[in-house]
Design an enzyme around this catalytic site. Structure first.
Site, PDB file in Angstrom:
ATOM      1  N   ARG A  37      -0.827 -51.086 -17.984  1.00 13.89           N
ATOM      2  CA  ARG A  37      -0.852 -52.039 -19.416  1.00 13.89           C
ATOM      3  C   ARG A  37      -1.926 -53.028 -19.408  1.00 13.89           C
ATOM      4  O   ARG A  37      -2.338 -53.628 -20.467  1.00 13.89           O
ATOM      5  CB  ARG A  37       0.556 -52.460 -19.551  1.00 13.89           C
ATOM      6  N   HIS A  67      -4.875 -42.025 -12.762  1.00 16.51           N
ATOM      7  CA  HIS A  67      -4.954 -42.107 -14.220  1.00 16.51           C
ATOM      8  C   HIS A  67      -5.217 -43.325 -14.798  1.00 16.51           C
ATOM      9  O   HIS A  67      -5.024 -44.468 -14.317  1.00 16.51           O
ATOM     10  CB  HIS A  67      -3.519 -41.838 -14.428  1.00 16.51           C
ATOM     11  N   TYR A  70      -3.184 -46.668 -19.827  1.00 13.94           N
ATOM     12  CA  TYR A  70      -3.184 -46.169 -21.040  1.00 13.94           C
ATOM     13  C   TYR A  70      -3.335 -46.782 -22.331  1.00 13.94           C
ATOM     14  O   TYR A  70      -3.498 -46.555 -23.538  1.00 13.94           O
ATOM     15  CB  TYR A  70      -1.688 -45.137 -21.267  1.00 13.94           C
ATOM     16  N   HIS A 107      -6.361 -40.851 -21.534  1.00 17.60           N
ATOM     17  CA  HIS A 107      -5.862 -40.388 -22.814  1.00 17.60           C
ATOM     18  C   HIS A 107      -7.240 -40.588 -23.650  1.00 17.60           C
ATOM     19  O   HIS A 107      -7.563 -41.752 -23.800  1.00 17.60           O
ATOM     20  CB  HIS A 107      -4.686 -41.386 -23.317  1.00 17.60           C
ATOM     21  N   GLU A 142      -6.536 -35.912 -21.306  1.00 19.85           N
ATOM     22  CA  GLU A 142      -5.285 -35.183 -21.486  1.00 19.85           C
ATOM     23  C   GLU A 142      -5.075 -34.664 -22.690  1.00 19.85           C
ATOM     24  O   GLU A 142      -5.479 -35.230 -23.829  1.00 19.85           O
ATOM     25  CB  GLU A 142      -4.381 -36.347 -20.922  1.00 19.85           C
ATOM     26  N   ASP A 176      -0.648 -31.518 -20.414  1.00 17.40           N
ATOM     27  CA  ASP A 176       0.532 -32.089 -20.016  1.00 17.40           C
ATOM     28  C   ASP A 176       1.643 -31.238 -20.816  1.00 17.40           C
ATOM     29  O   ASP A 176       1.692 -31.074 -22.044  1.00 17.40           O
ATOM     30  CB  ASP A 176       0.683 -33.777 -20.573  1.00 17.40           C
ATOM     31  N   HIS A 179       3.561 -33.204 -23.589  1.00 14.91           N
ATOM     32  CA  HIS A 179       2.663 -33.375 -24.796  1.00 14.91           C
ATOM     33  C   HIS A 179       2.562 -32.245 -25.738  1.00 14.91           C
ATOM     34  O   HIS A 179       2.589 -32.353 -26.956  1.00 14.91           O
ATOM     35  CB  HIS A 179       1.362 -34.157 -24.451  1.00 14.91           C
ATOM     36  N   HIS A 211      -0.051 -31.873 -15.978  1.00  9.51           N
ATOM     37  CA  HIS A 211       0.973 -32.838 -15.799  1.00  9.51           C
ATOM     38  C   HIS A 211       2.390 -31.893 -16.363  1.00  9.51           C
ATOM     39  O   HIS A 211       2.581 -31.408 -17.313  1.00  9.51           O
ATOM     40  CB  HIS A 211       0.819 -33.819 -16.825  1.00  9.51           C
ATOM     41  N   ASP A 224       6.386 -37.679 -27.531  1.00 12.41           N
ATOM     42  CA  ASP A 224       6.144 -37.978 -26.150  1.00 12.41           C
ATOM     43  C   ASP A 224       7.087 -38.679 -25.427  1.00 12.41           C
ATOM     44  O   ASP A 224       6.998 -40.024 -25.112  1.00 12.41           O
ATOM     45  CB  ASP A 224       4.634 -38.800 -26.214  1.00 12.41           C
ATOM     46  N   HIS A 226       9.018 -38.022 -22.037  1.00 12.42           N
ATOM     47  CA  HIS A 226       9.221 -37.195 -20.845  1.00 12.42           C
ATOM     48  C   HIS A 226      10.714 -37.323 -20.490  1.00 12.42           C
ATOM     49  O   HIS A 226      11.324 -38.026 -20.632  1.00 12.42           O
ATOM     50  CB  HIS A 226       8.547 -37.638 -19.606  1.00 12.42           C
ATOM     51  N   GLU A 256       5.412 -36.321 -13.984  1.00 17.66           N
ATOM     52  CA  GLU A 256       5.703 -37.530 -14.522  1.00 17.66           C
ATOM     53  C   GLU A 256       6.843 -37.809 -15.310  1.00 17.66           C
ATOM     54  O   GLU A 256       7.048 -38.216 -16.422  1.00 17.66           O
ATOM     55  CB  GLU A 256       4.451 -37.805 -15.595  1.00 17.66           C
TER      56      GLU A 256
END
Ligand code: FE
Ligand code: FE
Ligand code: ZN
Length: 276
Positions: A37, A67, A70, A107, A142, A176, A179, A211, A224, A226, A256
């Site tokens: 973040r 990664h 995001y 992303h 992604e 993913d 996704h 993913h 989205d 998971h 993930e």
């Protein structure tokens, strides 16, 4: 052998991640380059990298997937935020040179009212600024669920971006499963058709990583969220078909799912069972 791992905490460095991977029968892993973040980077210790590279060689842990945070948005309406995205990813690519030959996933971004076309051109422009010949990392876009103004919910959008990237060998796609399912691609009912469509639109040679996640929501929900393998709407059988599909089975898979280490170990074992 199935190449599978999960998302690991990078708090204790590369060597610790390598050891954790080995302890859960993973032969690859994913990690955040920095606080997902935030944007502050962790210091890289040469000793840690050296120990990791030695372990990775011995235990055949490859390729690892970094990664990007995001929070970054390469197609923000705000130029200052686009700059943050560019500079952060540029810095991450520099740091990735410590572990050459791996992947860096991000992303694509949210166009936030600017429109898909503007978003796509801003993302491509950023990639053309930061991807340079001589780098040893492949940058992966992604596939996204298409939530809000997210770019990358359709294969066509990723294709558009990749078409404009000059350093073709330095860019690819990470698919993913949660996704694409949330984006409306029925990998449970018609995996062959989705793989075929990916090949037609983007080209399977650009697909570098997967993913592996179940989804809490139905096909096309654009949510989205998971789920653990077998506890979502895609289901274990369908995800087993993903890891054994002739066009996908050689790719690296990264879980993930909402899990602690124990849960990941169980899922890795479940997927290895499917791939025997
Ligand atoms: Fe992601
Ligand atoms: Fe993902
Ligand atoms: Zn997600």
């Amino acid at each position: 052998m199935l190449r599978i791992g999960c998302h690991l905490s990078s708090a204790k460095g590369f060597h610790a991640m390598g050891k954790t991977a080995v302890s859960i029968q993973a032969n690859t892993f994913q990690f955040f380059t920095r606080n997902p973040r935030g944007t502050r980077a962790k210091e890289i210790k040469e000793e840690d990298v050296k120990a990791f590279l030695k372990l990775a060689e011995k235990e055949d842990i490859t390729p690892v997937l970094a990664h990007a945070p995001y929070i970054l948005n390469a197609c923000s309406k705000d130029e200052a935020l686009r700059k943050v995205a560019r500079e952060t990813m540029e810095d991450d690519l520099k740091r990735m040179e410590y572990i050459p030959g791996n992947f860096y996933n991000f992303h694509p971004g949210c166009h936030v009212g600017q429109g898909v076309e503007t978003g796509i051109s801003q993302i491509a422009a950023m990639l053309n600024e930061i991807l340079k010949p001589g780098q040893h990392t492949t940058m992966l876009l992604e596939t996204m669920a298409g939530k809000g103004s997210e770019i990358g919910g359709r294969f066509e959008e990723l294709r558009e971006i990749l078409d404009r990237v000059k350093e073709k060998d330095r860019a690819g796609v990470c698919l993913d499963t949660c996704h694409v399912w949330d984006g409306g691609y029925d990998i449970a009912g018609g995996l062959d058709k989705v793989v075929w469509e990916f090949d037609q639109v983007i080209g399977l040679d650009r697909l570098k990583a997967i993913h592996l996640n179940d989804s809490m929501n139905p096909l096309g929900s654009r949510k989205d969220r998971h789920a653990r393998i077998g506890e979502g709407r895609i289901g274990y059988e369908a995800l087993a078909r993903v890891v054994t599909h002739p066009a996908l089975r050689k790719l690296p898979f990264y879980l993930e799912t909402p899990n602690e280490l124990e849960g990941y170990a169980k899922e890795i074992a479940m997927m290895r069972e499917a791939a025997v």
